[in-house]
Design a protein around this motif. Sequence first.
Motif, PDB file in Angstrom:
ATOM      1  N   GLU A   1       0.813  -1.216   0.000  1.00 34.88           N
ATOM      2  CA  GLU A   1       0.000   0.000   0.000  1.00 34.88           C
ATOM      3  C   GLU A   1       0.850   1.271   0.000  1.00 34.88           C
ATOM      4  O   GLU A   1       0.325   2.372   0.137  1.00 34.88           O
ATOM      5  CB  GLU A   1      -0.915   0.013   1.236  1.00 34.88           C
ATOM      6  CG  GLU A   1      -2.045  -0.998   1.129  1.00 34.88           C
ATOM      7  CD  GLU A   1      -2.755  -1.242   2.465  1.00 34.88           C
ATOM      8  OE1 GLU A   1      -3.609  -2.130   2.519  1.00 34.88           O
ATOM      9  OE2 GLU A   1      -2.415  -0.551   3.458  1.00 34.88           O
ATOM     10  N   GLY A   2       2.174   1.068  -0.089  1.00 38.71           N
ATOM     11  CA  GLY A   2       3.044   2.250  -0.228  1.00 38.71           C
ATOM     12  C   GLY A   2       3.845   2.606   1.014  1.00 38.71           C
ATOM     13  O   GLY A   2       4.642   3.531   0.992  1.00 38.71           O
ATOM     14  N   ASN A   3       3.660   1.886   2.114  1.00 40.57           N
ATOM     15  CA  ASN A   3       4.440   2.179   3.316  1.00 40.57           C
ATOM     16  C   ASN A   3       5.781   1.441   3.244  1.00 40.57           C
ATOM     17  O   ASN A   3       5.980   0.401   3.844  1.00 40.57           O
ATOM     18  CB  ASN A   3       3.657   1.754   4.555  1.00 40.57           C
ATOM     19  CG  ASN A   3       4.420   2.049   5.839  1.00 40.57           C
ATOM     20  OD1 ASN A   3       5.477   2.676   5.803  1.00 40.57           O
ATOM     21  ND2 ASN A   3       3.885   1.583   6.954  1.00 40.57           N
ATOM     22  N   LYS A   4       6.722   2.048   2.502  1.00 45.24           N
ATOM     23  CA  LYS A   4       7.995   1.364   2.230  1.00 45.24           C
ATOM     24  C   LYS A   4       8.850   1.190   3.487  1.00 45.24           C
ATOM     25  O   LYS A   4       9.795   0.419   3.518  1.00 45.24           O
ATOM     26  CB  LYS A   4       8.800   2.150   1.180  1.00 45.24           C
ATOM     27  CG  LYS A   4       8.035   2.434  -0.098  1.00 45.24           C
ATOM     28  CD  LYS A   4       7.922   1.200  -0.987  1.00 45.24           C
ATOM     29  CE  LYS A   4       7.105   1.514  -2.235  1.00 45.24           C
ATOM     30  NZ  LYS A   4       6.439   0.360  -2.835  1.00 45.24           N
ATOM     31  N   LYS A   5       8.486   1.964   4.521  1.00 42.55           N
ATOM     32  CA  LYS A   5       9.324   1.913   5.734  1.00 42.55           C
ATOM     33  C   LYS A   5       9.251   0.575   6.456  1.00 42.55           C
ATOM     34  O   LYS A   5      10.155   0.226   7.202  1.00 42.55           O
ATOM     35  CB  LYS A   5       8.906   3.020   6.711  1.00 42.55           C
ATOM     36  CG  LYS A   5       9.495   4.368   6.357  1.00 42.55           C
ATOM     37  CD  LYS A   5       9.306   5.313   7.517  1.00 42.55           C
ATOM     38  CE  LYS A   5       9.508   6.770   7.089  1.00 42.55           C
ATOM     39  NZ  LYS A   5       8.540   7.656   7.703  1.00 42.55           N
ATOM     40  N   VAL A   6       8.198  -0.180   6.247  1.00 42.79           N
ATOM     41  CA  VAL A   6       8.072  -1.450   6.986  1.00 42.79           C
ATOM     42  C   VAL A   6       9.187  -2.424   6.635  1.00 42.79           C
ATOM     43  O   VAL A   6       9.397  -3.402   7.339  1.00 42.79           O
ATOM     44  CB  VAL A   6       6.716  -2.172   6.756  1.00 42.79           C
ATOM     45  CG1 VAL A   6       5.569  -1.384   7.319  1.00 42.79           C
ATOM     46  CG2 VAL A   6       6.516  -2.507   5.297  1.00 42.79           C
ATOM     47  N   ILE A   7       9.933  -2.102   5.590  1.00 42.42           N
ATOM     48  CA  ILE A   7      11.022  -3.007   5.221  1.00 42.42           C
ATOM     49  C   ILE A   7      12.044  -3.097   6.356  1.00 42.42           C
ATOM     50  O   ILE A   7      12.657  -4.137   6.587  1.00 42.42           O
ATOM     51  CB  ILE A   7      11.671  -2.607   3.883  1.00 42.42           C
ATOM     52  CG1 ILE A   7      12.440  -3.795   3.297  1.00 42.42           C
ATOM     53  CG2 ILE A   7      12.619  -1.424   4.053  1.00 42.42           C
ATOM     54  CD1 ILE A   7      12.632  -3.770   1.820  1.00 42.42           C
ATOM     55  N   GLY A   8      12.168  -1.993   7.104  1.00 41.36           N
ATOM     56  CA  GLY A   8      13.085  -1.978   8.249  1.00 41.36           C
ATOM     57  C   GLY A   8      12.690  -3.038   9.269  1.00 41.36           C
ATOM     58  O   GLY A   8      13.522  -3.778   9.787  1.00 41.36           O
ATOM     59  N   TYR A   9      11.383  -3.113   9.517  1.00 43.31           N
ATOM     60  CA  TYR A   9      10.867  -4.101  10.461  1.00 43.31           C
ATOM     61  C   TYR A   9      11.165  -5.511   9.952  1.00 43.31           C
ATOM     62  O   TYR A   9      11.625  -6.382  10.700  1.00 43.31           O
ATOM     63  CB  TYR A   9       9.366  -3.892  10.632  1.00 43.31           C
ATOM     64  CG  TYR A   9       8.692  -4.972  11.440  1.00 43.31           C
ATOM     65  CD1 TYR A   9       8.683  -4.918  12.833  1.00 43.31           C
ATOM     66  CD2 TYR A   9       8.071  -6.060  10.808  1.00 43.31           C
ATOM     67  CE1 TYR A   9       8.083  -5.915  13.579  1.00 43.31           C
ATOM     68  CE2 TYR A   9       7.476  -7.069  11.551  1.00 43.31           C
ATOM     69  CZ  TYR A   9       7.465  -6.993  12.923  1.00 43.31           C
ATOM     70  OH  TYR A   9       6.884  -7.973  13.662  1.00 43.31           O
ATOM     71  N   LEU A  10      10.936  -5.717   8.640  1.00 39.08           N
ATOM     72  CA  LEU A  10      11.144  -7.052   8.065  1.00 39.08           C
ATOM     73  C   LEU A  10      12.613  -7.464   8.122  1.00 39.08           C
ATOM     74  O   LEU A  10      12.939  -8.616   8.432  1.00 39.08           O
ATOM     75  CB  LEU A  10      10.616  -7.075   6.620  1.00 39.08           C
ATOM     76  CG  LEU A  10       9.087  -6.892   6.519  1.00 39.08           C
ATOM     77  CD1 LEU A  10       8.657  -6.690   5.075  1.00 39.08           C
ATOM     78  CD2 LEU A  10       8.354  -8.084   7.136  1.00 39.08           C
ATOM     79  N   VAL A  11      13.520  -6.498   7.858  1.00 38.61           N
ATOM     80  CA  VAL A  11      14.952  -6.808   7.973  1.00 38.61           C
ATOM     81  C   VAL A  11      15.256  -7.245   9.401  1.00 38.61           C
ATOM     82  O   VAL A  11      15.961  -8.233   9.630  1.00 38.61           O
ATOM     83  CB  VAL A  11      15.836  -5.591   7.578  1.00 38.61           C
ATOM     84  CG1 VAL A  11      17.303  -5.855   7.909  1.00 38.61           C
ATOM     85  CG2 VAL A  11      15.676  -5.264   6.101  1.00 38.61           C
ATOM     86  N   GLY A  12      14.678  -6.512  10.364  1.00 44.64           N
ATOM     87  CA  GLY A  12      14.880  -6.852  11.771  1.00 44.64           C
ATOM     88  C   GLY A  12      14.439  -8.277  12.066  1.00 44.64           C
ATOM     89  O   GLY A  12      15.135  -9.027  12.743  1.00 44.64           O
TER      90      GLY A  12
END
Length: 501
Positions: A465-476
């Motif tokens: 949906e465009g919230n690219k920041k969640v990638i940080g959480y996924l990397v974690g």
Amino acid sequence: MKKLAEVLKDWEAVIGLEIHTELTALNTKMFCDCKLSHTDPPNTNVCPVCLGMPGALPVPNQKAIEAIVMAGLATNCKIQPRSYFYRKHYFYPDMSKNFQTTQGPVAFCMYGRLDLEVRGQGAMERPDFTIKKEVDGSYVAPIQILRIHMEEDAAKMVHVGGVDGRIASASKSLIDYNRCGAPLIELVTKPDLRTPEEARLFMEQLRQVFLTLGISDCSLEHGSMRCDGNVSVRRRGDHRLGTKTEIKNLNSFKSLHDALEYEIRRQAEVLEGGGIIRQETRHWEPSKRRTVTMRVKETADDYRMYPDPDLAPFDLSQAFVDYCRARVPELPAAKRDRYVAAYGLRHRDASQIAGDPTTAQFFENAARLAPESVATVANIVINMIPATERVTEAQVASLATLLSQDAITFAQAREVLELVDGTHKDPQTVVDEQGMRQSTDANALATTVDEVLARCADQVRQYGEGNKKVIGYLVGQCMKASKGTGNPKRFNQLLKERLEN
Ligand code: ADP
Ligand code: MG
Ligand code: ZN
């Protein structure tokens, strides 16, 4: 009282600083050859000259004159070809000859300038638009320096049993003449500073210049750098100066900032209430976080200043000034610009490293050993090594190389630093010994990524949906799942590939 930001909307603060710096790098005092020391037992480094015995004659310390000329050149002052020493008379036991030898209207260094850099949070304190701000809100304010003059320090007094070190409430006072006659330079700014943060930064940036010159240890804590703050307020748009107060006892950057802030708010409140500001000297009480009246200045103090008949007018030859100029090293601002240009460091990081000569030297040596990973060296120097650690330049260079090869993570790098601290071990060896090298096995990483994506449907949807920041959480999550052995950069790449397709 109103908040500072609130006050500064209606009022403009006007601040000028008087900064004393003891030339601790010198071996001897200003007018005699007594040893300069902060640690020797009281009253052991004294002689007829610094005790002010009648008939004792002063001999100026050439190293001190070199130091003040270097300070003047580093702050764009005009070095005066002829200046004078004066006697400033007063009675107090901290100066037993009853006058202080200092400079009169013409000092060694006059009319200088320091370009003050204000960045980050502090830049927001200044609400007016007379200053040109950069895109990020930072700005440079040229602060004029009226003069830097040479003088001698007074003895150190300890008021026993008193409150906040003040004599009025003490039961007895002790004197140590070791400091009497110590070489001191006093820098006086024009009232060009406009916020407490600018004042704090001025002191800090001047300290960095003096540290780089190597003329003093510039310790606020031990009193080798001391500051008085002069401050007044005026209605915005008003060009006349208001009545100022002078605040003493500002012996830390925080005190300087907080005392000025308090005083600006206090003055604005008094004036808004229809009162007037008395010209007075005030004392900062750190425990109560307020300034209190120390003495009211109704008339100018009469120190009976006159040229010291024991000291001839001081003529500085062009050759001497050139000699001093040749000894001025690369200054923090030039160093910072060089780091940005040569290594592509971020401006803020470059400033931080260039501000401290020891850190700068360490950084440059380590950078030379790891020329491919200079940005990483800078990162380690700023974030991982407090001055107390005994890590070598070679170790930092080696660690930077490991990091830029993605062989370890930042968290692991911290661990490695702790393991090599105080030893001569090579971080590469430690990483191999500890089995820290990160898995770059593509299959293992991919499995972890698939696992994480499978159980984080929510975040996957948010990404879509465009919230690219969640990638940080996924990397974690991937790091956690791999127990820190996977490389976060690779995880990030893999996740992106999966999520974008
Ligand atoms: P004084 O004679 O009271 O010592 P000076 O003219 O020598 O005053 O200035 C001392 C310091 O006070 C300098 O740093 C100067 O910039 C600052 N100063 C002078 N007038 C003002 C003012 N109205 N408001 C704030 N600071 C001031
Ligand atoms: Mg003055
Ligand atoms: Zn002496």
